[in-house]
Design an enzyme around this catalytic site. Structure first.
Site, PDB file in Angstrom:
ATOM      1  N   TRP A 101       0.811  -1.231   0.000  1.00  0.00           N
ATOM      2  CA  TRP A 101       0.000   0.000   0.000  1.00  0.00           C
ATOM      3  C   TRP A 101       0.834   1.266   0.000  1.00  0.00           C
ATOM      4  O   TRP A 101       0.445   2.278  -0.603  1.00  0.00           O
ATOM      5  CB  TRP A 101      -1.008  -0.023   1.151  1.00  0.00           C
ATOM      6  CG  TRP A 101      -2.072  -1.061   0.907  1.00  0.00           C
ATOM      7  CD1 TRP A 101      -2.268  -2.218   1.592  1.00  0.00           C
ATOM      8  CD2 TRP A 101      -3.046  -1.059  -0.150  1.00  0.00           C
ATOM      9  NE1 TRP A 101      -3.302  -2.933   1.041  1.00  0.00           N
ATOM     10  CE2 TRP A 101      -3.797  -2.247  -0.023  1.00  0.00           C
ATOM     11  CE3 TRP A 101      -3.360  -0.180  -1.178  1.00  0.00           C
ATOM     12  CZ2 TRP A 101      -4.842  -2.571  -0.899  1.00  0.00           C
ATOM     13  CZ3 TRP A 101      -4.403  -0.502  -2.059  1.00  0.00           C
ATOM     14  CH2 TRP A 101      -5.131  -1.686  -1.911  1.00  0.00           C
ATOM     15  N   ASP A 173      -0.651   6.370   6.665  1.00  0.00           N
ATOM     16  CA  ASP A 173      -1.837   5.577   6.357  1.00  0.00           C
ATOM     17  C   ASP A 173      -1.993   4.560   7.491  1.00  0.00           C
ATOM     18  O   ASP A 173      -1.099   3.745   7.731  1.00  0.00           O
ATOM     19  CB  ASP A 173      -1.609   4.861   5.007  1.00  0.00           C
ATOM     20  CG  ASP A 173      -2.744   3.931   4.618  1.00  0.00           C
ATOM     21  OD1 ASP A 173      -3.704   3.781   5.390  1.00  0.00           O
ATOM     22  OD2 ASP A 173      -2.654   3.338   3.516  1.00  0.00           O
ATOM     23  N   LYS A 197     -11.997  -1.674   8.012  1.00  0.00           N
ATOM     24  CA  LYS A 197     -11.311  -2.776   8.696  1.00  0.00           C
ATOM     25  C   LYS A 197     -11.554  -2.748  10.199  1.00  0.00           C
ATOM     26  O   LYS A 197     -11.865  -3.764  10.806  1.00  0.00           O
ATOM     27  CB  LYS A 197      -9.814  -2.734   8.417  1.00  0.00           C
ATOM     28  CG  LYS A 197      -9.527  -2.906   6.934  1.00  0.00           C
ATOM     29  CD  LYS A 197      -8.157  -2.450   6.568  1.00  0.00           C
ATOM     30  CE  LYS A 197      -8.017  -2.187   5.099  1.00  0.00           C
ATOM     31  NZ  LYS A 197      -8.392  -3.306   4.230  1.00  0.00           N
TER      32      LYS A 197
HETATM   33  N1  PMP Z   1      -4.123   1.441   2.645  1.00  0.00           N
HETATM   34  C1  PMP Z   1      -4.172   0.282   3.315  1.00  0.00           C
HETATM   35  C2  PMP Z   1      -3.199   0.058   4.446  1.00  0.00           C
HETATM   36  C3  PMP Z   1      -5.106  -0.692   2.968  1.00  0.00           C
HETATM   37  O1  PMP Z   1      -5.149  -1.851   3.625  1.00  0.00           O
HETATM   38  C4  PMP Z   1      -6.004  -0.438   1.908  1.00  0.00           C
HETATM   39  C5  PMP Z   1      -7.080  -1.409   1.499  1.00  0.00           C
HETATM   40  N2  PMP Z   1      -6.984  -2.673   1.877  1.00  0.00           N
HETATM   41  C6  PMP Z   1      -5.885   0.763   1.222  1.00  0.00           C
HETATM   42  C7  PMP Z   1      -4.968   1.695   1.622  1.00  0.00           C
HETATM   43  C8  PMP Z   1      -6.786   1.074   0.051  1.00  0.00           C
HETATM   44  O2  PMP Z   1      -8.015   1.416   0.557  1.00  0.00           O
HETATM   45  P1  PMP Z   1      -9.316   1.572  -0.356  1.00  0.00           P
HETATM   46  O3  PMP Z   1      -9.639   0.232  -0.893  1.00  0.00           O
HETATM   47  O4  PMP Z   1     -10.318   2.084   0.624  1.00  0.00           O
HETATM   48  O5  PMP Z   1      -8.992   2.571  -1.411  1.00  0.00           O
END
Ligand code: PMP
Length: 361
Positions: A101, A173, A197
């Protein structure tokens, strides 16, 4: 019938939160209508929204000079919003990459919005395990911000230390570890997280941002991604995800009533220790992350004999354990054990892992 759900997200929501939402679904507070039917501008809904925000401020001890924004567009939306808000056109930012990510966030910035300096911060040790090399997290003088992901959901790597960034704002994040452990918000320029989550249904994204970072967005930043526009409108510039915001409030209240984030952190340590200690006690499974950097909430592991993967997952499902398949970019297995997963769910998983290993050794 209830299953044990180890999905990485959307994922389990605490049972009392689900039950309260169910009870109130058709008739909220005797108003004769449900939350999802109610104007987001009604006094009743505004009170729900304001209470959720205050609860989050309380349980995270968010200082007064930080705004809390309730948005849409997900974590990926914020990967764009961060540079659009705080990266000047002629500036640059440091990205500390520790997994999937943070790499996506780096790419979003570098390929669309401006100069991003890539710092690869994960190494492999002599046992073949991945670890975070914090010495790689050096800011470049003049950077507009430094960016990191405090829990890599796909890779199962969590940052328990922070880089020293001096005056350069650290943007993080925390989509998958928000509210799972205590943090000092004042150390960050901004914290972003998707709710799906640890907090609420999908479709709600939260940004906690220090006020001095507002008012810097590029002219062409879409208004709905401009943090200062959202702040000026109390996150009601457009119609918010009113249901997820309400559910988030129920979740924050649940956290407050059970003793706050410190209590959840204690429980999360207990759950993670139980699972990792079991994995380390057998040769049948293997966790590829160095002990110091293992995520408390996303436990990745492989079966030594990968030809058993399909059988492992099918049998798990038949015993009502679901969501154990690893992310497609990594393969293997992953058990996500967020705040809503009780200790019992980890005990059930460990018993299953043990039984499957014994039956195939
Ligand atoms: N950052 C992290 C740490 C994630 O786990 C995720 C999704 N699993 C995201 C960003 C992306 O999020 P979204 O699907 O809401 O765009």
């Amino acid at each position: 019938m209830k299953v044990w759900n180890y999905s990485a997200g959307p994922s389990m929501i605490p049972v009392p939160v689900m039950e309260k939402a169910q009870k109130e679904f058709c008739d909220f507070n005797g108003l004769g209508m449900g939350i999802v039917e109610m104007s987001h501008r009604s006094a009743e809904y505004m009170a729900v929204a304001a209470e959720a925000e205050q609860l989050l401020r309380d349980i995270m001890e968010i200082p007064a000079n930080y705004k809390i924004l309730f948005e849409q567009g997900g974590g990926r939306g914020q990967f764009a919003a961060v540079p659009l808000n705080i990266l000047p056109e002629d500036g640059f930012a440091d990205y500390f990459v520790t997994g999937h990510w943070s790499r996506c966030a780096y790419k979003e910035c570098a390929e669309r919005y401006g100069k991003a300096i890539l710092h690869e911060c994960v190494e492999k040790d002599s046992d073949g395990n991945f670890y975070i090399d914090y010495s790689k997290m050096q800011v470049t003088p003049g950077a507009a911000y430094a960016y990191a992901c405090l829990n890599e959901t796909v890779n199962g790597i969590e940052m328990f230390n922070l880089p020293e960034t001096g005056d350069i704002p650290l943007i993080v994040d925390m989509s998958s570890n928000i509210l799972t452990r205590k943090i000092d918000v004042s150390k960050f320029g901004a914290i972003i997280f998707g709710a799906q989550k640890n907090v609420a249904p999908a479709g709600l994204t939260v940004t906690i941002v220090r006020e001095d970072l507002l008012g810097r967005a590029r002219k062409y930043c879409p208004s709905i991604f401009d943090w200062s526009v959202l702040a000026a409108h109390d996150s009601m510039y457009n119609t918010p995800n009113s249901f997820a915001w309400y559910m988030a409030g129920l979740d924050f209240k649940w956290i407050k009533d059970l003793g706050g984030v410190a209590e959840l952190e204690k429980r999360n340590c207990q759950k993670a220790n139980l699972l990792y200690n079991f994995l380390d006690s057998t040769d049948f499974y293997r966790c590829p992350i160095a002990k110091s950097d293992r995520s408390r909430v996303n436990c990745v592991f492989t079966l030594k004999d990968e030809s058993l993967n399909a059988e492992f997952l099918a049998q798990a499902k038949s015993e009502h354990l679901v969501g154990l398949k690893g992310h497609k970019v990594l393969g293997g297995m992953r058990a996500s054990i967020y705040n809503a997963m009780p200790l019992e769910g980890v005990e059930v998983l460990v018993r299953y892992l043990d039984k499957f290993a014994k039956a195939h050794s």
